[in-house]
Design a protein around this motif. Structure first.
Motif, short mmCIF file in Angstrom:
data_model
loop_
_atom_site.label_atom_id
_atom_site.label_comp_id
_atom_site.label_asym_id
_atom_site.label_seq_id
_atom_site.Cartn_x
_atom_site.Cartn_y
_atom_site.Cartn_z
N ARG A 184 -5.44 6.48 9.18
CA ARG A 184 -4.81 6.83 7.92
C ARG A 184 -5.45 5.99 6.81
O ARG A 184 -5.61 4.79 6.96
CB ARG A 184 -3.32 6.56 7.92
N GLU A 185 -5.80 6.66 5.74
CA GLU A 185 -6.29 5.96 4.56
C GLU A 185 -5.09 5.39 3.83
O GLU A 185 -4.02 6.02 3.79
CB GLU A 185 -7.03 6.94 3.66
N VAL A 186 -5.22 4.19 3.30
CA VAL A 186 -4.15 3.60 2.50
C VAL A 186 -4.70 3.23 1.13
O VAL A 186 -5.89 2.96 0.98
CB VAL A 186 -3.50 2.37 3.18
N PHE A 200 0.84 -1.20 0.00
CA PHE A 200 0.00 0.00 0.00
C PHE A 200 0.87 1.24 0.00
O PHE A 200 2.05 1.19 0.31
CB PHE A 200 -0.92 0.01 1.23
N SER A 201 0.25 2.35 -0.34
CA SER A 201 0.88 3.65 -0.15
C SER A 201 0.01 4.45 0.82
O SER A 201 -1.20 4.23 0.90
CB SER A 201 1.06 4.40 -1.48
N GLU A 202 0.64 5.35 1.57
CA GLU A 202 -0.08 6.10 2.59
C GLU A 202 -0.87 7.24 1.98
O GLU A 202 -0.40 7.93 1.08
CB GLU A 202 0.91 6.65 3.62
N GLY A 203 -2.09 7.43 2.48
CA GLY A 203 -2.95 8.49 2.01
C GLY A 203 -3.22 9.49 3.12
O GLY A 203 -2.45 9.62 4.07
N SER A 263 -2.11 14.89 5.79
CA SER A 263 -1.15 13.93 6.34
C SER A 263 -1.03 14.16 7.84
O SER A 263 -1.60 15.11 8.39
CB SER A 263 0.22 14.14 5.68
N VAL A 268 -5.09 11.52 6.34
CA VAL A 268 -5.41 11.14 7.72
C VAL A 268 -6.81 11.65 8.05
O VAL A 268 -7.19 12.75 7.64
CB VAL A 268 -4.36 11.73 8.68
#
Length: 129
Positions: free
Chosen positions: A124-126, A15-18, A83, A20
């Motif tokens: 946090r959305e991923v 995943f990549s971080e999206g 973020s 918050v």
């Protein structure tokens, strides 16, 4: 050239971080859900709209659901920021916006007449790769 281990490890995540999200869970007092939502519309929404306009937040949502049991939430309030770093100085920026809208601090005390705050989480959305 030797690749940085952190860069290699980051590529291995699924995943990549999206963005918050601040998530608040509230339970309105019996018969006061509409009054609580009307209070949010009149006093909280203008602040959120100004925060969005000034890029302090990305967006917000109010979700309503029947409680699963008597101690469960029925109103969820979510606020999206870019973020974790966007949370640095967040309270101060929001207080400045509230003052600029002639909104005194103390929304929590005012809202307490309508609801009980059951908890809050930062999530946090991923994005799956």
């Amino acid at each position: 050239m030797i690749e940085n281990e952190a860069v290699t490890a980051a590529r291995d995540f699924a995943f990549s971080e999206g963005p918050v999200w601040s998530v608040q869970f509230a339970q309105t007092k019996p018969g006061l859900t509409n009054a609580y939502l009307a209070n949010l519309a009149a006093k909280w929404k203008p602040l959120m709209e100004e925060a969005k306009r000034r890029n302090v937040i990305r967006g917000y949502r109010i979700l309503v659901a029947p409680p699963a049991h008597r101690d469960d939430w029925n109103v969820m309030i979510v606020v999206e920021v870019e973020s974790m770093a966007a949370l640095d100085g967040y309270s101060e920026r929001m207080a400045e916006l509230a003052a600029g809208l002639d909104r005194p601090e103390g929304r929590s005390q005012e809202c307490a007449q309508f609801r009980e705050l059951l908890g809050m989480k930062l999530v946090r959305e991923v994005f799956l790769k």
